[in-house]
Design a protein around this motif. Structure first.
Motif, PDB file in Angstrom:
ATOM      1  N   TYR A 189       0.773  -1.229   0.000  1.00 51.33           N
ATOM      2  CA  TYR A 189       0.000   0.000   0.000  1.00 51.33           C
ATOM      3  C   TYR A 189       0.809   1.286   0.000  1.00 51.33           C
ATOM      4  O   TYR A 189       0.334   2.308  -0.455  1.00 51.33           O
ATOM      5  N   SER A 190       2.030   1.269   0.515  1.00 52.30           N
ATOM      6  CA  SER A 190       2.779   2.529   0.558  1.00 52.30           C
ATOM      7  C   SER A 190       3.628   2.728  -0.686  1.00 52.30           C
ATOM      8  O   SER A 190       3.964   3.851  -1.025  1.00 52.30           O
ATOM      9  N   GLY A 191       3.985   1.637  -1.336  1.00 53.36           N
ATOM     10  CA  GLY A 191       4.813   1.751  -2.526  1.00 53.36           C
ATOM     11  C   GLY A 191       6.283   1.994  -2.231  1.00 53.36           C
ATOM     12  O   GLY A 191       7.093   2.117  -3.131  1.00 53.36           O
ATOM     13  N   ASN A 234      -4.598  -8.275  -2.200  1.00 54.17           N
ATOM     14  CA  ASN A 234      -5.230  -7.151  -2.883  1.00 54.17           C
ATOM     15  C   ASN A 234      -4.154  -6.303  -3.531  1.00 54.17           C
ATOM     16  O   ASN A 234      -3.348  -5.690  -2.842  1.00 54.17           O
ATOM     17  N   PRO A 294      -3.303  -3.419  -6.821  1.00 57.36           N
ATOM     18  CA  PRO A 294      -3.913  -2.168  -7.278  1.00 57.36           C
ATOM     19  C   PRO A 294      -5.273  -2.431  -7.925  1.00 57.36           C
ATOM     20  O   PRO A 294      -5.470  -3.432  -8.596  1.00 57.36           O
ATOM     21  N   THR A 295      -6.186  -1.513  -7.715  1.00 59.28           N
ATOM     22  CA  THR A 295      -7.524  -1.640  -8.307  1.00 59.28           C
ATOM     23  C   THR A 295      -7.541  -1.003  -9.695  1.00 59.28           C
ATOM     24  O   THR A 295      -6.580  -0.346 -10.104  1.00 59.28           O
ATOM     25  N   LEU A 322      -9.292   1.521 -10.501  1.00 57.37           N
ATOM     26  CA  LEU A 322      -9.236   2.962 -10.277  1.00 57.37           C
ATOM     27  C   LEU A 322      -7.791   3.426 -10.088  1.00 57.37           C
ATOM     28  O   LEU A 322      -7.392   4.471 -10.620  1.00 57.37           O
ATOM     29  N   ASP A 323      -6.990   2.668  -9.353  1.00 61.54           N
ATOM     30  CA  ASP A 323      -5.574   3.008  -9.189  1.00 61.54           C
ATOM     31  C   ASP A 323      -4.872   3.066 -10.543  1.00 61.54           C
ATOM     32  O   ASP A 323      -4.080   3.964 -10.817  1.00 61.54           O
ATOM     33  N   PHE A 324      -5.163   2.083 -11.395  1.00 64.57           N
ATOM     34  CA  PHE A 324      -4.548   2.037 -12.716  1.00 64.57           C
ATOM     35  C   PHE A 324      -4.959   3.254 -13.545  1.00 64.57           C
ATOM     36  O   PHE A 324      -4.127   3.899 -14.179  1.00 64.57           O
ATOM     37  N   GLN A 356      -6.031   6.203 -12.532  1.00 63.90           N
ATOM     38  CA  GLN A 356      -5.429   7.420 -11.996  1.00 63.90           C
ATOM     39  C   GLN A 356      -3.960   7.520 -12.398  1.00 63.90           C
ATOM     40  O   GLN A 356      -3.486   8.595 -12.760  1.00 63.90           O
ATOM     41  N   LEU A 357      -3.251   6.418 -12.340  1.00 64.80           N
ATOM     42  CA  LEU A 357      -1.848   6.415 -12.753  1.00 64.80           C
ATOM     43  C   LEU A 357      -1.726   6.717 -14.240  1.00 64.80           C
ATOM     44  O   LEU A 357      -0.891   7.525 -14.660  1.00 64.80           O
ATOM     45  N   THR A 364      -9.880  11.901 -11.983  1.00 64.71           N
ATOM     46  CA  THR A 364      -8.777  11.580 -11.082  1.00 64.71           C
ATOM     47  C   THR A 364      -9.098  11.894  -9.635  1.00 64.71           C
ATOM     48  O   THR A 364      -8.363  11.545  -8.744  1.00 64.71           O
TER      49      THR A 364
END
Length: 85
Positions: free
Chosen positions: A15-17, A54, A56-57, A59-61, A63-64, A84
């Motif tokens: 989650y933090s990357g 879990n 990335p979702t 939505l995460d993709f 946004q990126l 975004t």
């Protein structure tokens, strides 16, 4: 305790990357567990979960992906900015 420290390590990676070395996390345990023990426990947890974590979702993709596009000042740009948020 080892499982809890390892779960924290796995959550931070997911989650933090930010990549934290297991040796740094072992330091936080005041030497109770080594980085190697944390790595082994991580493998055991992943196999027990059958690698179902879990990630990335969608939505995460999106946004990126949208962050890579150049900004626009037209209505389309407004739509991209709204997507975004």
């Amino acid at each position: 305790q080892l499982a809890a420290v390892t779960a924290l390590y796995m959550a931070m990676k997911l989650y933090s990357g930010k990549l934290i070395k297991t040796g740094d996390l072992a330091f936080v345990t005041h030497g109770v567990y080594s980085g190697e023990e944390i790595s082994k426990m991580e493998t055991e947890i992943l196999f027990a979960l059958e690698w179902r974590m879990n990630g990335p979702t969608a939505l995460d993709f999106v946004q990126l992906f949208l962050a890579l596009l150049p900004p626009r000042s037209t209505e389309e740009g407004t739509l991209l900015q709204a997507a975004t948020v």
